[in-house]
Motif scaffolding. Structure first.
Motif, PDB file in Angstrom:
ATOM      1  N   GLY A 209       0.729  -1.005   0.259  1.00 27.16           N
ATOM      2  CA  GLY A 209       0.044  -0.151   0.118  1.00 27.16           C
ATOM      3  C   GLY A 209       0.848   1.742   0.067  1.00 27.16           C
ATOM      4  N   LEU A 210       2.175   1.164   1.190  1.00 31.48           N
ATOM      5  CA  LEU A 210       3.056   2.142   0.446  1.00 31.48           C
ATOM      6  C   LEU A 210       3.722   2.371  -0.128  1.00 31.48           C
TER       7      LEU A 210
ATOM      8  N   LEU B 270       3.278  14.615  -0.439  1.00 32.32           N
ATOM      9  CA  LEU B 270       2.812  13.240  -0.318  1.00 32.32           C
ATOM     10  C   LEU B 270       1.987  14.000   0.574  1.00 32.32           C
ATOM     11  N   ASP B 271       0.472  13.702  -0.487  1.00 35.96           N
ATOM     12  CA  ASP B 271      -0.255  13.516   1.916  1.00 35.96           C
ATOM     13  C   ASP B 271      -1.513  12.386   1.155  1.00 35.96           C
ATOM     14  N   MET B 272      -1.361  11.406   2.384  1.00 37.06           N
ATOM     15  CA  MET B 272      -2.348  10.447   2.131  1.00 37.06           C
ATOM     16  C   MET B 272      -3.381  11.082   3.024  1.00 37.06           C
ATOM     17  N   ALA B 273      -4.367   9.598   2.238  1.00 38.80           N
ATOM     18  CA  ALA B 273      -5.844   9.972   3.208  1.00 38.80           C
ATOM     19  C   ALA B 273      -5.799   9.791   4.408  1.00 38.80           C
ATOM     20  N   THR B 274      -7.064  10.193   5.941  1.00 37.39           N
ATOM     21  CA  THR B 274      -6.552  10.477   6.594  1.00 37.39           C
ATOM     22  C   THR B 274      -6.421   8.539   7.152  1.00 37.39           C
ATOM     23  N   ASN B 275      -7.348   7.751   5.685  1.00 40.52           N
ATOM     24  CA  ASN B 275      -7.915   6.724   6.544  1.00 40.52           C
ATOM     25  C   ASN B 275      -6.372   5.673   6.049  1.00 40.52           C
TER      26      ASN B 275
ATOM     27  N   ARG C 182      -3.944   5.891   8.290  1.00 43.18           N
ATOM     28  CA  ARG C 182      -4.481   4.935   9.394  1.00 43.18           C
ATOM     29  C   ARG C 182      -4.152   3.459   9.301  1.00 43.18           C
ATOM     30  N   TRP C 183      -4.467   3.102   8.015  1.00 40.32           N
ATOM     31  CA  TRP C 183      -4.279   1.665   7.941  1.00 40.32           C
ATOM     32  C   TRP C 183      -2.890   1.271   7.537  1.00 40.32           C
ATOM     33  N   LEU C 184      -2.651   2.049   6.315  1.00 38.02           N
ATOM     34  CA  LEU C 184      -1.273   1.387   6.415  1.00 38.02           C
ATOM     35  C   LEU C 184      -0.028   1.531   7.823  1.00 38.02           C
ATOM     36  N   PHE C 185      -0.335   2.442   8.835  1.00 38.50           N
ATOM     37  CA  PHE C 185       0.799   2.417   9.815  1.00 38.50           C
ATOM     38  C   PHE C 185      -0.121   1.546  11.065  1.00 38.50           C
ATOM     39  N   LEU C 186      -1.449   1.147  11.019  1.00 43.41           N
ATOM     40  CA  LEU C 186      -1.794  -0.357  11.449  1.00 43.41           C
ATOM     41  C   LEU C 186      -0.795  -1.116  10.953  1.00 43.41           C
ATOM     42  N   GLY C 187      -0.804  -1.165   9.899  1.00 40.27           N
ATOM     43  CA  GLY C 187       0.051  -2.299   9.273  1.00 40.27           C
ATOM     44  C   GLY C 187       0.404  -2.831   9.175  1.00 40.27           C
ATOM     45  N   PHE C 188       1.622  -1.422   9.909  1.00 41.52           N
ATOM     46  CA  PHE C 188       2.823  -1.609  10.163  1.00 41.52           C
ATOM     47  C   PHE C 188       3.184  -2.442  11.777  1.00 41.52           C
ATOM     48  N   PHE C 189       2.411  -1.454  12.207  1.00 44.93           N
ATOM     49  CA  PHE C 189       2.020  -1.307  13.549  1.00 44.93           C
ATOM     50  C   PHE C 189       2.183  -2.806  14.191  1.00 44.93           C
ATOM     51  N   PHE C 190       1.098  -3.085  13.931  1.00 46.75           N
ATOM     52  CA  PHE C 190       0.707  -4.933  14.091  1.00 46.75           C
ATOM     53  C   PHE C 190       1.955  -5.543  13.563  1.00 46.75           C
ATOM     54  N   ALA C 191       2.591  -6.103  12.775  1.00 46.64           N
ATOM     55  CA  ALA C 191       4.041  -6.572  12.778  1.00 46.64           C
ATOM     56  C   ALA C 191       4.718  -6.172  13.832  1.00 46.64           C
ATOM     57  N   PHE C 192       4.846  -4.922  13.753  1.00 48.93           N
ATOM     58  CA  PHE C 192       6.636  -4.855  15.139  1.00 48.93           C
ATOM     59  C   PHE C 192       5.612  -5.339  16.180  1.00 48.93           C
ATOM     60  N   ALA C 193       4.229  -4.754  16.672  1.00 53.34           N
ATOM     61  CA  ALA C 193       3.611  -5.257  18.021  1.00 53.34           C
ATOM     62  C   ALA C 193       3.889  -6.622  18.436  1.00 53.34           C
TER      63      ALA C 193
ATOM     64  N   ALA D 267      -0.999   8.947  12.308  1.00 60.52           N
ATOM     65  CA  ALA D 267      -1.172   8.243  12.233  1.00 60.52           C
ATOM     66  C   ALA D 267      -0.773   7.796  13.276  1.00 60.52           C
ATOM     67  N   SER D 268       0.336   8.125  13.714  1.00 61.01           N
ATOM     68  CA  SER D 268       0.614   7.738  15.122  1.00 61.01           C
ATOM     69  C   SER D 268      -0.165   8.336  16.199  1.00 61.01           C
ATOM     70  N   LYS D 269      -0.151   9.350  16.044  1.00 61.54           N
ATOM     71  CA  LYS D 269      -0.992  10.530  16.929  1.00 61.54           C
ATOM     72  C   LYS D 269      -1.955  10.359  17.541  1.00 61.54           C
ATOM     73  N   TRP D 270      -2.934   9.557  15.998  1.00 60.77           N
ATOM     74  CA  TRP D 270      -4.293   9.473  16.178  1.00 60.77           C
ATOM     75  C   TRP D 270      -4.215   7.837  17.179  1.00 60.77           C
ATOM     76  N   ALA D 271      -2.955   7.231  16.930  1.00 64.76           N
ATOM     77  CA  ALA D 271      -3.269   5.939  17.781  1.00 64.76           C
ATOM     78  C   ALA D 271      -2.472   5.788  19.344  1.00 64.76           C
ATOM     79  N   THR D 272      -2.048   6.841  19.651  1.00 67.25           N
ATOM     80  CA  THR D 272      -1.332   6.936  20.513  1.00 67.25           C
ATOM     81  C   THR D 272      -2.450   6.347  21.735  1.00 67.25           C
ATOM     82  N   PRO D 273      -2.907   6.849  21.998  1.00 70.84           N
ATOM     83  CA  PRO D 273      -4.044   6.848  23.084  1.00 70.84           C
ATOM     84  C   PRO D 273      -4.109   5.394  23.610  1.00 70.84           C
ATOM     85  N   ALA D 274      -4.530   5.147  22.012  1.00 72.52           N
ATOM     86  CA  ALA D 274      -4.701   2.951  22.260  1.00 72.52           C
ATOM     87  C   ALA D 274      -3.752   2.234  22.766  1.00 72.52           C
ATOM     88  N   ILE D 275      -2.678   2.686  21.978  1.00 77.03           N
ATOM     89  CA  ILE D 275      -1.224   2.159  22.085  1.00 77.03           C
ATOM     90  C   ILE D 275      -1.096   1.865  23.257  1.00 77.03           C
ATOM     91  N   LEU D 276      -0.757   4.024  23.872  1.00 75.69           N
ATOM     92  CA  LEU D 276      -0.411   3.543  25.776  1.00 75.69           C
ATOM     93  C   LEU D 276      -0.927   3.034  26.472  1.00 75.69           C
TER      94      LEU D 276
END
Lengths: 552, 637, 99, 531
Positions: D211-212, D233-238, D241-252, D302-311
């Motif tokens: 996707g990236l 380069l501006d990504m649509a918000t969603n 977020r999806w891309l972020f989640l994809g990456f983050f999941f693997a790292f998590a 997206a990182s900022k968006w996800a921060t609360p949940a991740i914390l």
């Protein structure tokens, strides 16, 4: 329909019949058809060899002929590609019957190489223990003799071998060469039959487990014929729709650039029903060949029953040829219909990917396992097909090249693992293989990892290519499904690796036969291609890119 | 001069390193190395002290900056030391008493093959304690804070082969950790509030006030309460007092040094050091005083019921520190007296513990006072020194305890208002109880009939006086317990010495100092009298009588441990056990479940592949039909 | 008469053939049904050829016949060999491989 | 074109792996020494990198860039910032110790009882393969720390799994309460679990990677980040977020973050201790590192968006991991759960989005590597002596093996982050960094330190103190080789605890960069804010 219309039909028919009288003699570009012609010629020579060369020399003669033919054909393909026929000078040859363009040449090259490697596994005669002092290969001593009968015994004793497999192989290859480059539906159909019929026969020729082999042949034959009947009817309908079987004309009619010649037809055939139904039926025939769900059900049985070398060759080459034809059909004939067939293909791709992966999990026979994995892979490739972009084409080409060598290599390894009853294909027998012969296990592991699409193997590069194309083609959900099914698929590849390396070997486990240089080459080539395409795929990707354009 | 400060810490640290890394080859001389280095540190202390005295009261603050420790963005923590009158007082107390106890231990631990390591730990403790009082910022103080915790952990559990000792050590560390949460949160609050946690800018230096006052009272209260939590942990104040009693599992010198004289008083140091913060948070101060008052009664009551001499003394320690905390909570009225009582208490409580140690030394490590009795004949020196300590602690006129404790009680009343009365009352009551239980200890140990019998192997204990290496420290400490108070109070020496750091104000006491003193005397007499009536007049039963509900409660530390056990230990065990279960079944189960379900699906789909060519054909036919239908449908929509 | 009807006939034959494939057990008969389907295709071709008034369809019909013949050769060879080894031409008996 | 230093750091161990694997079985000790030599050489190179790296220089230094798969927009791009350097050095530093500690772990066993077939589990142990695999892992880990091209990173992030898989499954710990058979089944279960978890994570990331590409058209971290920064380069918000989640999941999964953690205890429990150290101290760091480098830089919003949940998840990891550590009966599983808790701290620090938090997190990665290595390796020596992983089987060890007990205690104290030892610094920084912005979460996390003390001290008490158990009475103290492994680690722990400045100086600039990528500033102190 009114009488006047009927009348007009007659008259117009009469007028339309005029030009038929002055047919000018066909013009054949032999140079550009040379790959096919060479192979066909060699096949015929093969037949003659069967007829005239004494039995004990046949094997070598046949082997020689086939190798030379395939090599020469490949050289011809390369020459054509060098000559720019893949790109700038791409053209339609043989009175519009054959297209000589990038995809055709690329796929022909792939098929020829695959066939060459497959040929080596065909010719392998060291795996089975010698019987009565004769080296034997994987094929029945005498296909005609009933399994277990005296005549079979006699044949074995006499050291017969079915050297007919070589011409059969060549015929099949010839058909496969034509299949993806066919530029009208008739040629398509003929090619289909030309490469199918020899395969039906080859399936029946196993030396061990002959009942299963024959059963596989019957199933393959009946279902194959069934499918080709559908294809043929589809062709008929398309012909009815466009009044021609030439890809170009049909495409134009579909696009509406050429108005349907006569109004009488226009009001009967005005609706696109013929077109859609016909197209669907042809596509169905091709999907049958590539083994896409729900037309896949022959695959496991045939892969399991057929002699393993045949399975390997079939799995690799048939897929290449069939996908080639499918690509040409969808990109050249039916681009105008994209919005109709894309959603349908989406569905097919999804069920194929998931179905193949899921059912494979519970398989217990290595050959069936690989069969299902090939189904899953068909799904991945379909994802690339659906992209309907030049990238899509080249990615599919690349994937096919990568996949075919992995497959042949994998099946070649399967031929090595044997016990008293021939090949030990039941998974439980593979337990602890890594402890007995680490090298073979390691090689097989490499192939499995490639199937699983682990980075630094060709499988990953290919998967990445098609998924990328699909995503760019706006099929992101397909990519997600593909990823999920890859995860599921990974599970059973891993299972085999675990079995080979981490579980206890059976005391009565199989032995690993020491093959002749032939099979070794086959396997070595497989590994080499797998790694090269995995680590440095750029060159081949460029190749595929240049070859990514169809001529219309 | 400043550079000596580091050496102050370096000496014992070096000792610890050498002794612990050195290995067996140092066994022979280990204890002397340890003693030597601690006394070296004491000498440095004296030198610095004289230096401070030579300066005038205002610039008696030396600081030494070693290196920048944790520099991250705005977060700047340095390794720097500050020596002012307050820390100087502690330095002398720690190194002085510390050295004495080193000396004492040479004799006391003579027969322990791990003596070298014992001294290593003692030195480690000294270093950590000095770091604690000399640190120039709260984070470095935190290092010392946990360092002493570690040392105490190692020393309480020194006899690790005794499970009880190991458990006690662990308990001490854990309870302290709970307190440490307070300290770390306090530091975080300081950082977010002031952007710093160094003493200089925060609490003010060289006269000008720090920025501590600039923050909102709410913030200050929060910080102060967190600091109080920390203090409760370290100084065994309610509700975190439970570890001190068990800590007596450690060798007696340890109890004397760490759990009487120095470490347990760190909480008081923390509060007094943070005066600038507490002054800004009256509510927090009130809480402090309450904690102090409650603890001083709690400890005293517990002390009354214990038959184990060390446990009794531990109870008294708790309650004496209660006094100090109470005083510290009173603000500028009390800071000085808190410290003063801390010092005098350091002397007499250390003395008492050493005495107790000496007694045990002579009694085959028997700790049950009911098995003592009439020991004054057998160990005169111990008796005398212990007796002086006893008089000091109950506040016998003229002795140390008299001055310091009296001042605190006055100050408590001086708090004014109802709380003044309540606190003062508690303090008085405490004094009475103190007199009672200390008299009890005294009587049960040194007076009455001899009550010891042969132990299991039939060894009749032969009470005897301890070797000189043990008695000398006791004598020295006895001197301290007798004269320190007077010396400090005459002309308010101590007050003037400490005032520049802590500040001081005379509250207006509703009752005159004289009245307070008299009241103290009265309750003292009452306490002693009751004790004498119970233990002096009639013989002490060897087997403890069942006693009143209060007695039984007191024996069990007022059920405080039982509460911990049921609520925290049991509850914790259940929690973890259930979590392990959850992790295995739920978290893991979800994943395995998905895998299993996919497998099941696979198994079901397999059935479709039934081997009949015709059914395959059916699926193809159906597939084709669907394909066609779908294609047409696509066109339709 | 209207040539479209031939198409309907072709479709009918094709369907009959397909149904036969699905319901008949005997391999030979199944195969015959396939042949029927092929011939249905032929009929369709010829009809269309007629309608379009060009000869392609008729030529294709010849090709189809050849192909059908070839299929007969291969098919019968396989079926016969199966019959000889199993003494049964039922496609359902040939189900060693499944699942 | 200058000498490709970074490539060399990765290539050297790779070559070492090949050579080691090539050593004939008979000369197994040669293989060991060879592996050790190569790991040390790598360490030397890493130190050169450290020296050549200029903290105040450009963001990525020692960069290399060659075209690789132009068709996928992939370039072979390497470069290190402060964070990368720290972790490369850590990796290179730990591997020699791991090799040394595992010196005899892969020796073929002289068959104990004839009943077992010569192929039986554990007996099949190609020694040189063990060390070759370790070196291979080192190579892949190092290059994934150095990659500034997402695709290159992804490839090695994934490929890493294979050698790890064989290390876990092929050379597992034979100490098992239910005997060798159980051990071998447990082992392959653990190996498969490890592989599948990480593979699934990786594949989901693959989708995001593709996707990236579709969005950005290339994989160059620097280019994309730059393009994001200057808005070309501006990504649509969603999409973002999806891309972020994809990456983050693997790292998590890799990190691992609750509730994706369950593979770690199995993997660490069943593998030999050096491999367990390899997993938790080295390989898992790639996950947290990647969060810091890729998630934040590529998808700041997206990182900022996800921060609360991740914390929240991070805090859960901290408490949950610690509580489960308390509940364990098995030493290695205990350490594993402790690590889960620690990874919670690291992730907390990363997503607190303060310079203290992120510097702390980076420092934490380094310190946790060292401290866990120390504790786990000593535990391994202990286990190898008694042949059991059950805590209950020990007791009173300190009496018979004081040095072992002492080192074990120090390792434990480091794990409970005692002030004066390295982990304290990082842990406190993380807490402060979190507290600055999210006081509540910071406070909850602080309770982790009590639980840490609990499980460490309980472990120490049960194994080392109390009356000496007969089984351990004859236990020898640490041998020279073992001391050689542990001592330097302990020295390092103390040094970094007292003087962490060298590391923070390297890390700080990089962290400031990252923060500016996500457009975050440290909050101002209240008082100054008031002024």
């Amino acid at each position: 329909m009114s009488a006047s219309a009927v009348h007009s039909l007659w008259t117009t028919a009469a007028t339309a019949a005029e030009p038929i009288s002055k047919i000018d003699s066909p013009k054949i570009e032999y140079g550009q058809l040379s790959p096919t012609l060479i192979v066909v010629g060699a096949a015929i020579i093969g037949v003659l060899v069967e007829a005239f060369v004494p039995r004990k020399h046949r094997y070598y003669a046949q082997l020689f002929v086939s190798v030379v033919a395939l090599t020469a054909a490949f050289a011809a393909v390369v020459a054509l590609a060098q000559g720019g026929y893949g790109t700038t000078k791409a053209r339609i040859a043989a009175m519009g019957a054959i297209a000589v363009d990038g995809p055709a040449l690329f796929l022909q090259g792939t098929i020829l190489l695959a066939a060459l490697v497959g040929l080596f596994t065909f010719a392998e005669r060291r795996l089975d223990p010698e019987v009565h002092g004769n080296r034997v290969d994987s094929f029945a001593a005498q296909a005609a003799s009933v399994p277990g009968s005296d005549s079979e015994q006699a044949a074995v004793k006499a050291g017969f071998t079915t050297t007919e497999v070589f011409p059969l192989l060549l015929f099949a290859v010839a058909g496969m060469l034509v299949f993806p480059s066919a530029n009208d539906l008739l040629t398509l159909f003929i090619a289909l039959e030309v490469f199918s019929l020899p395969l039906y026969l080859l399936c029946a020729l196993a030396r061990r487990k002959r009942l299963m082999s024959q059963e596989a042949a019957v199933k393959y034959f009946l279902l194959g014929a069934f499918a080709s009947a559908f294809t043929l009817f589809g062709i008929a309908l398309l012909y009815g729709y466009a009044g021609s079987v030439s890809y170009g004309t049909i495409a134009q009619v579909v696009d509406g650039t050429v108005q349907n010649v006569n109004p009488a037809l226009a009001d009967t055939m005005g609706n696109d029903a013929l077109l859609l139904v016909g197209a669907a039926m042809i596509v169905m025939g091709l999907l049958f060949k590539v083994g896409a769900v729900p037309f896949h059900m022959w695959t496991p049985d045939v892969y399991q029953g057929a002699p393993t070398p045949v399975t390997g060759f079939m799995a690799a080459a048939t897929k290449v040829a069939a996908f080639g034809a499918l690509l040409r059909l969808l990109y050249v004939v039916l681009p105008g219909l994209r919005w109709d067939w894309r959603p349908v293909m989406w569905g097919v791709a999804i069920v194929t990917m998931l179905g193949g992966a899921i059912v494979a999990i519970t398989q217990t026979d290595i050959k069936r396992l690989l069969a299902y994995s090939s189904i899953a892979h068909a799904g991945f490739i379909l994802a690339g097909v659906i992209a309907t972009t030049p990238d899509g084409v080249s990615s599919v080409l690349f994937y096919l090249a990568a996949y075919s060598f992995v497959t042949i290599g994998a099946f070649a390894v399967v031929t090595l693992v044997r016990d008293a009853g021939g090949e030990a294909t039941h998974l439980s027998k593979w337990a602890g293989l890594g402890r007995r012969s680490p090298l073979v296990a390691a090689v097989f592991a490499v192939f499995l990892l490639a199937f699983a699409g682990i980075p630094l193997t060709s499988g990953f590069a290919g998967k990445f290519a098609v998924f990328k194309a699909a995503a760019e083609g706006g099929a992101a959900p397909l990519v997600v499904v593909g990823v999920i099914s890859s995860a599921i698929a990974a599970f059973f590849y891993i299972r085999v690796i675990v079995l080979m390396f981490f579980s206890e070997p059976r005391p009565e486990g199989p032995t690993v036969a020491v093959p002749s240089p032939l099979t070794m080459t086959a396997i070595a080539v497989g590994v080499a291609v797998t790694l090269v395409l995995g680590v440095a795929p750029q060159y081949f990707l460029d190749l595929a890119n240049q070859a990514g354009v169809f001529v219309r | 001069m400043e550079n000596l400060i580091a050496l102050l810490i370096a000496a014992p640290l070096l000792g610890a390193a050498v002794l612990l890394v050195g290995g067996r080859r140092l066994d022979a001389v280990g204890h002397w190395i340890g003693t030597l280095l601690s006394s070296v540190s004491f000498v440095f202390g004296v030198i610095l002290f004289s230096d401070l005295l030579s300066r005038d009261a205002e610039d008696r603050t030396l600081t030494q900056h070693l290196f920048s420790w944790i520099p991250v963005g705005g977060f700047q923590a340095d390794v720097a030391f500050r020596l002012d009158q307050l820390s100087m007082t502690f330095v002398l107390l720690i190194t002085g008493v510390g050295s004495l106890i080193h000396l004492y231990s040479v004799g006391y631990m003579e027969h322990d093959e791990r003596r070298r390591r014992f001294f290593g730990y003692l030195n480690l403790f000294l270093a950590a304690m000095l770091l604690l009082v000399l640190a120039d910022n709260y984070l470095l103080l935190y290092v010392g804070w946990e360092g002493v915790g570690l040392a105490s952990y190692l020393l309480i559990g020194f006899w690790q082969h005794k499970p009880s000792a190991a458990t006690a050590a662990k308990k001490a560390f854990l309870v302290n950790r709970v307190g440490d949460i307070g300290l770390s949160i306090a530091i975080m609050l300081m950082f977010t509030t002031f952007g710093t946690f160094a003493f200089g800018p925060l609490l003010g230096a060289e006269g000008e006030p720090g920025i501590a006052g600039d923050a909102s009272e709410g913030r200050l209260t929060a910080i102060a309460l967190m600091l109080l939590l920390a203090a409760c942990g370290k100084s065994a104040q309610v509700p975190l007092q439970s570890w001190l009693g068990d800590a007596m599992e450690g060798p007696t010198p340890v109890s004397a040094l760490i759990h009487a004289a120095t470490m347990v008083t760190a909480g008081v140091y923390l509060i007094v050091r943070s005066a600038a913060i507490f002054n800004g948070a009256p509510d927090a101060q009130l809480v402090v005083t309450v904690v102090g008052a409650v603890t001083l009664l709690f400890g005293a009551i517990v002390g009354c019921a214990k038959d184990d001499i060390k446990k009794a003394l531990a109870g008294s320690t708790m309650s004496q520190i209660g006094y100090m905390v109470l005083a510290a909570g009173l603000g500028p009225i009390g800071y000085v007296f808190a410290i003063m009582h801390l010092v005098t208490h350091g002397f007499f409580k250390a003395g008492l513990f050493l005495g107790a140690g000496s007694v045990m030394h002579g009694m085959n490590d028997e700790v049950d006072m009911r098995k003592y009795g009439g020991l004054r004949k057998y160990m005169p020196i111990t008796f005398v020194t212990f007796g002086l300590g006893y008089l000091a602690i109950i506040g016998f006129p003229g002795l140390s305890g008299f001055f310091s404790k009296d001042k605190i009680i006055e100050a408590a009343f001086a708090k004014g208002g109802t709380e003044g009365w309540i606190l003062g009352g508690c303090a008085l009551l405490g004094a009475a109880i103190t007199a009672y239980y200390m008299t009890r200890v005294m009587l049960m140990t040194f007076f009455g009939e001899k009550r010891w019998q042969p132990d299991a192997e039939g060894h009749e204990p032969h009470p005897h006086e301890s070797p000189r290496s043990m008695t000398i420290p006791m004598i020295v400490l006895a001197f301290g317990s007798v004269f320190a108070g007077g010396f400090f109070s005459i002309g308010d020496r101590f007050l003037h010495w400490l005032e520049p750091v802590t500040g001081h104000s005379h509250g207006d006491s509703p009752v005159s100092a004289l009245t307070v003193t008299l009241a103290t005397m009265v309750v003292l007499v009452v306490g002693v009298a009751i004790a004498y009536a119970q233990y002096g007049r009639r013989p002490v039963p060897i087997v403890a009588p069942r006693g009143s509900l209060l007695t039984r409660a007191a024996r069990r530390d007022l059920f405080q441990d039982d509460f911990n056990h049921v609520v925290l230990v049991r509850g914790g065990e259940h929690l973890t056990r259930s979590l392990v279960y959850v992790d295995h079944t739920l978290v893991d189960g979800v994943v395995n479940g998905t895998a299993a379900s996919v497998g099941g699906l696979s198994g079901r789909l397999r059935r479709v592949q039934n081997g009949f060519a015709r059914s395959y054909a059916v699926s193809m036919f159906g597939g084709a039909a669907v394909l066609i239908a779908a294609t047409l449908l696509m066109r339709a929509v | 008469m209207n040539p479209v009807n031939y198409l309907y006939l072709a479709a009918l034959l094709f369907t009959i053939g397909a149904t036969g494939v699905l319901i008949r057990r005997n391999a030979i008969v199944v195969f015959m049904c396939i042949e029927l389907m092929l011939n249905a295709c032929n009929l369709a071709f010829v009809t269309f050829s007629r309608m379009h008034g060009n000869l392609d369809g008729q030529i294709i019909a010849f090709f189809t016949m050849v192909v059908a013949a070839a299929e007969v050769v291969v098919g019968l060879a396989i079926i016969v060999s199966l019959f000889r080894s199993r003494h049964s031409a039922s496609v359902d008996d040939a189900s060693l491989m499944k699942l | 074109m200058s000498f490709p230093l970074l490539t060399a750091t990765a290539a050297l161990p790779a070559i070492g792996a090949v050579l080691t694997a090539a050593v004939p079985a008979a000369r197994r000790n040669a293989a060991k020494s060879l592996a050790l030599v190569f790991s040390l050489a790598t360490l030397a190179l890493a130190i050169v990198v450290l020296v050549r790296f200029d903290p105040d220089g450009g963001r990525y230094q020692l960069t290399e860039s060659h075209s690789w798969i132009a068709d996928f927009g992939v370039r072979y791009e390497l470069g290190v910032d402060g964070i990368g350097v720290a972790l490369v050095v850590l990796t290179a530093l730990l591997i020699p110790f791991i090799i040394l500690a595992g010196w005899h772990d892969a020796d073929p066993l002289e068959t104990g009882d004839a009943s077992l077939s010569s192929y039986a589990a554990g007996r099949w142990r190609p020694t040189q393969g063990f060390f070759a695999l370790i070196l291979a892992v080192e190579a892949m880990v190092i290059i994934s720390f150095e990659a500034t091209d997402v695709f290159v990173f992804y490839i090695f992030f994934e490929a890493m799994l294979i050698p790890m898989y064989f290390l876990i499954g092929g050379f597992g710990d034979r100490a098992h309460e239910h005997g060798e058979e159980a051990a071998s089944t447990q082992r392959s279960y653990a190996a498969v679990k490890f592989l599948l978890y990480n593979l699934v994570g990786g594949l989901i990331m693959l989708a995001a990677v593709i996707g990236l590409y579709v969005v950005a058209g290339n994989f160059s971290l620097t280019e994309i980040a730059e393009a994001r920064a200057n808005g070309t380069l501006d990504m649509a918000t969603n999409t973002e977020r999806w891309l972020f989640l994809g990456f983050f999941f693997a790292f998590a999964v890799k990190a691992p973050l609750w509730p994706l953690h369950t593979w770690l205890p199995n993997a660490m429990g069943e593998s030999t201790t050096p491999v367990a150290v390899l997993i938790t101290a080295v390989v898992d760091k790639v996950g947290t590192f990647a969060m810091l480098r890729f998630c934040l830089q590529l998808f700041p919003e997206a990182s900022k968006w996800a921060t609360p949940a991740i914390l929240v998840l991070a805090v859960i990891s901290i408490i949950y991991g610690a509580l489960l550590a308390v509940g364990q009966r098995d030493i290695k599983r205990l350490v594993a759960y402790a690590s889960i808790s620690h990874f919670g701290f690291i992730i907390l620090g990363i997503f607190a989005m303060t310079s203290q938090g992120q510097s702390g997190a980076t420092l934490y990665m380094v310190n946790h590597g060292i401290s866990t290595a120390a504790l786990m390796l000593v535990a391994g020596f202990l286990i190898s002596r008694r042949g059991s992983r059950l805590i209950a089987d020990y007791g009173g060890v300190q009496k018979v093996a004081p040095v072992l007990a002492g080192t074990f205690l120090i390792g434990g104290l480091a794990t409970l982050s005692l002030p004066g030892l390295a982990p304290f610094v990082s842990e406190f920084l993380v807490l402060v960094g979190t507290f600055e912005r999210y006081p509540a979460i910071g406070i909850v996390a602080t309770f982790g330190i009590v639980l840490a003390a609990l499980y460490t001290l309980v472990l120490y008490q049960r194994t080392m103190t109390g009356p000496v158990k007969p089984e351990v009475s004859a236990m020898p103290d640490l041998r020279a080789r073992e001391l050689l492994v542990v001592a330097p680690l302990i020295v390092l722990l103390i040094f970094l605890g007292v003087y962490p400045k060298p590391v923070t100086d390297i890390v700080d600039p990089a962290v400031k960069q990252t923060l500016s990528d996500v457009h975050k500033k440290d909050p101002q102190p209240e008082v100054e804010a008031a002024k």
